[in-house]
Design an enzyme around this catalytic site. Structure first.
Site, mmCIF file in Angstrom:
data_model
loop_
_atom_site.group_PDB
_atom_site.id
_atom_site.type_symbol
_atom_site.label_atom_id
_atom_site.label_comp_id
_atom_site.label_asym_id
_atom_site.label_seq_id
_atom_site.Cartn_x
_atom_site.Cartn_y
_atom_site.Cartn_z
ATOM 1 N N ASP A 274 2.375 -9.870 33.334
ATOM 2 C CA ASP A 274 3.766 -9.527 33.608
ATOM 3 C C ASP A 274 4.413 -9.084 32.302
ATOM 4 O OD1 ASP A 274 6.622 -9.598 34.297
ATOM 5 O OD2 ASP A 274 5.981 -10.768 36.033
ATOM 6 N N ALA B 253 5.677 -13.841 35.739
ATOM 7 C CA ALA B 253 6.916 -14.417 35.215
ATOM 8 C C ALA B 253 7.810 -14.934 36.345
ATOM 9 C CB ALA B 253 7.659 -13.391 34.383
ATOM 10 N N PRO B 254 8.434 -16.071 36.147
ATOM 11 C CA PRO B 254 8.478 -16.912 34.956
ATOM 12 C C PRO B 254 7.296 -17.853 34.795
ATOM 13 C CG PRO B 254 9.931 -17.856 36.596
ATOM 14 C CD PRO B 254 9.371 -16.569 37.185
ATOM 15 N N GLY B 255 6.407 -17.924 35.798
ATOM 16 C CA GLY B 255 5.186 -18.678 35.581
ATOM 17 C C GLY B 255 4.902 -19.817 36.542
ATOM 18 N N LYS C 273 6.989 -9.522 50.552
ATOM 19 C CA LYS C 273 8.439 -9.618 50.665
ATOM 20 C C LYS C 273 8.890 -8.635 51.750
ATOM 21 C CE LYS C 273 8.091 -11.739 46.657
ATOM 22 N NZ LYS C 273 7.060 -12.682 46.450
ATOM 23 N N ASP D 60 2.585 -12.662 43.546
ATOM 24 C CA ASP D 60 3.893 -12.980 44.112
ATOM 25 C C ASP D 60 4.930 -12.036 43.508
ATOM 26 O OD1 ASP D 60 5.741 -14.434 45.677
ATOM 27 O OD2 ASP D 60 6.201 -15.787 44.029
#
Length: 165
Positions: free
Chosen positions: A55, A36-38, A122, A92
């Site tokens: 997700d 998400a969001p894709g 991250k 991600d």
């Protein structure tokens, strides 16, 4: 078509930087962890891949309606038990980098022969280089490393490209 998120740019840049465009096999199977969001799902589906977008959050309506996209509303841990094989695994997720590595390591056996994987780490501001090195070393134990680098569209992240070991 709508621009879904900045993540579209990140995946496109990563595929080009690591020479992974050939990993997007039309009619191949892709897994997008933390979809998400894709944005990443959109890039993979546009390449003709069948995408399992995992997700618990909602996908952008445009992405959810794309051909070949199946949205699995669950966490990646629950999806792992399905034992499927994928030509490409993408991740991600907004996780601590060590958690992202653990997730990717757990899916290493789900990568088909000749398959590729890409993950963003991250990084925190403190000891980012040391954490990145440790994470890449751990991923190299589960996959064959193609490369790892900081890209323009993810300046506070390191993108790692991998192949099946």
């Amino acid at each position: 078509e709508p621009f879904v998120s900045r993540s579209e740019l990140k995946l496109r840049e990563a595929l080009a930087a690591f020479g992974m465009g050939g990993s997007l096999r039309a009619r191949g199977d892709a897994l997008d962890l933390g979809a998400a969001p894709g944005g990443w799902t959109k890039v993979l589906a546009e390449a003709g891949m069948r995408v399992a977008a995992v997700d618990p959050a909602d996908l952008h309506p445009y992405v959810a309606g794309m051909d070949g996209v199946t949205h699995r509303r669950e966490g990646y841990g629950a999806f792992l038990t399905r034992g499927m094989a994928f030509d490409l695994i993408a991740c991600d997720m907004r996780l601590d980098p060590h958690e992202s590595v653990a997730a990717m390591a757990s899916f290493a056996g789900s990568l088909a022969s000749g398959g590729a994987a890409v993950v963003t780490l991250k990084l925190p501001r403190r000891n980012a280089q040391g954490i990145a090195k440790a994470c890449v070393a751990r991923l190299s134990g589960a996959y064959m490393l193609i490369g790892a680098r900081q890209l323009f569209y993810n300046r506070s992240e390191v993108t790692v490209a991998l192949r099946k070991a």
